[in-house]
Design an enzyme around this catalytic site. Structure first.
Site, mmCIF file in Angstrom:
data_model
loop_
_atom_site.group_PDB
_atom_site.id
_atom_site.type_symbol
_atom_site.label_atom_id
_atom_site.label_comp_id
_atom_site.label_asym_id
_atom_site.label_seq_id
_atom_site.Cartn_x
_atom_site.Cartn_y
_atom_site.Cartn_z
ATOM 1 N N ALA A 1 11.321 -4.157 -8.288
ATOM 2 C CA ALA A 1 12.177 -3.775 -9.413
ATOM 3 C C ALA A 1 13.340 -2.916 -8.924
ATOM 4 O O ALA A 1 14.483 -3.070 -9.377
ATOM 5 C CB ALA A 1 11.369 -3.031 -10.477
ATOM 6 N N ASP A 2 13.064 -2.006 -7.996
ATOM 7 C CA ASP A 2 14.136 -1.189 -7.416
ATOM 8 C C ASP A 2 15.149 -2.049 -6.677
ATOM 9 O O ASP A 2 16.364 -1.875 -6.821
ATOM 10 C CB ASP A 2 13.542 -0.171 -6.433
ATOM 11 C CG ASP A 2 13.080 1.110 -7.116
ATOM 12 O OD1 ASP A 2 13.587 1.418 -8.203
ATOM 13 O OD2 ASP A 2 12.223 1.794 -6.548
ATOM 14 N N ILE A 3 14.648 -2.956 -5.857
ATOM 15 C CA ILE A 3 15.555 -3.787 -5.061
ATOM 16 C C ILE A 3 16.407 -4.669 -5.958
ATOM 17 O O ILE A 3 17.627 -4.801 -5.764
ATOM 18 C CB ILE A 3 14.753 -4.618 -4.051
ATOM 19 C CG1 ILE A 3 14.119 -3.687 -3.005
ATOM 20 C CG2 ILE A 3 15.642 -5.659 -3.371
ATOM 21 C CD1 ILE A 3 13.111 -4.360 -2.116
ATOM 22 N N GLY B 1 19.112 -2.627 -7.512
ATOM 23 C CA GLY B 1 20.196 -2.391 -6.573
ATOM 24 C C GLY B 1 21.113 -3.589 -6.437
ATOM 25 O O GLY B 1 22.348 -3.455 -6.387
ATOM 26 N N ASP C 1 9.371 2.252 -10.049
ATOM 27 C CA ASP C 1 9.171 0.830 -9.786
ATOM 28 C C ASP C 1 7.775 0.360 -10.184
ATOM 29 O O ASP C 1 7.627 -0.669 -10.848
ATOM 30 C CB ASP C 1 9.423 0.550 -8.303
ATOM 31 C CG ASP C 1 9.140 -0.886 -7.934
ATOM 32 O OD1 ASP C 1 10.080 -1.693 -7.941
ATOM 33 O OD2 ASP C 1 7.965 -1.212 -7.637
#
Length: 394
Positions: A167-169, A172, A139
């Site tokens: 960025a991860d969220i 997802g 991220d």
């Protein structure tokens, strides 16, 4: 009954992007089976403090409403077990390094041959194609390379990352959207498909109007800190007892703001009459407004702004946030019991469906907690399971 009740999801992901996606699917009623290597291979299990008992707060973030089992996918027998499970699965989601699943004979083409209805979602830093496809993606690096840090912070602070792994969220969330879209398409075609979601692509999409501003103008955007690049006044101000945000979105709201600060003449000033004029004279206007905001408290200004139809609110810390009665009314803080951590508090689901209500039924599982239960469901005998456990297949 959840909206996704009956959906079978095999979760081969770890850390945040993939687990966040599968948690949402689980919240919506899907049967999510989280698969890790023996002993537990989701790195976030050890990312602390803080810990609730022996469970890291980070791991608890994104792993509720799942069952957990272990498989040592480096072993051929474990891969055969997975193939058996895939035959009746609806969705498989994985975030191994690009090429790993193919090396094991578990790539999309391999598993699609076993189950043509399978929706196979791959998460990676940079995607399954392109010159960066083999690079590891984290991220923080993606926030840097994806433009987010260049527009976050102020000119004085230099580039800053967002306070969460945004960025991860986002990845997802995009995985969830793509999976639900593929399920809808499968109703028509009867066939699954491959989904390729990259952290970098997701991060770029979050640039939204800032990216559009650049693509239209060719001007590299500056860092505006807590100000808005296109709207004035739309930023933080210091009140007598703390900081707050005032978001004036149009000229009518600006006129109202001038009235509540007892400066109605500002709305008629040629330098401030329209947003474009306020942009050109930003510094002078903000200095004048800031002097006025120091006269009252955040609560007083929020009440005045709200009565005038101007969006405004205090800047909460997390204690203030979770103590807010509105947050409680929206069930955004929940409690549940955990076998080793006792009572744990988690963030609730933002998904509010009138009939297919989200239910938090399962605690974030211990590594391999449901291995035997799951394998029995696939017809494997206890003797076989014991043998696999003894030989580190599970």
């Amino acid at each position: 009954m959840g909206a996704l009740d009956g959906l079978k999801v095999i979760d081969l992901t770890r850390v945040l992007a993939g687990p966040y996606c599968t948690m949402i699917l689980g919240d919506l009623g899907a049967d999510v089976i989280k698969i890790e290597a023996p002993g537990g291979s989701d790195e976030t299990r050890g990312w602390g403090p803080p810990f609730a008992g022996d469970q890291s707060a980070y791991y608890l973030t994104a792993n509720r409403n799942k069952r957990a089992m272990t498989l040592n996918l480096k072993e051929a027998e474990a891969r055969d077990i997975l193939r058996t499970m895939v035959k009746s699965a609806d969705v498989l989601i994985q975030n191994f390094r690009t090429g790993t699943m193919e090396k094991w004979g578990l790539g999309y083409d391999d598993l699609h041959a076993l189950n043509p209805r399978l929706i196979y979602c791959s998460i990676s830093g940079f995607g399954q194609s392109g010159p960066y496809k083999d690079l590891p993606g984290y991220d923080y690096v993606v926030q840097a390379m994806g433009g987010m840090m260049s527009i976050t912070g102020s000119e004085e602070s230099g580039p800053m990352k967002v306070g969460v792994a945004i960025a991860d969220i986002a990845t997802g969330l995009y995985c969830t959207i793509a999976i639900l879209a593929a399920l809808q398409e499968r109703h028509r075609s009867g066939r699954g498909q491959q989904i390729d979601i990259a952290l970098l692509d997701s991060q770029i999409s979050l640039l939204a109007n800032v990216a559009s501003n650049y693509l239209v103008s060719g001007q590299i955007p500056k860092r505006y800190g807590n100000q808005h690049p296109n709207i004035v006044p739309y930023q933080t101000f210091r009140a007598s007892d703390g900081e707050m945000v005032v978001a004036v979105g149009n000229d009518r709201q600006f006129q109202k703001l001038c009235e509540i600060i007892d400066k109605p003449e500002l709305a008629g000033d040629p330098a401030f009459r329209s947003n474009s004029e306020r942009l050109a004279n930003r510094d002078r206007l903000i200095e004048m407004l800031q002097a006025e905001f120091l006269r009252k408290s955040c609560k007083e200004w929020q009440e005045l702004c709200t009565s005038a139809g101007i969006p405004a609110g205090p800047i909460y810390n997390l204690q203030q946030l979770f103590d807010d009665p509105h947050v409680a009314a929206r069930d955004m803080k929940i409690e549940m019991s955990h076998p080793t951590a006792g009572q744990i508090r988690l963030v609730g689901s933002p998904l509010k469906l009138s009939r297919s209500r989200v239910e938090i039924k399962r605690h974030p599982p211990l590594a391999g907690e449901h291995t035997r239960e799951i394998l029995r469901e696939y017809g494997f005998a206890d003797e076989q399971i014991d043998d696999w456990l003894a030989r580190n297949i599970l």
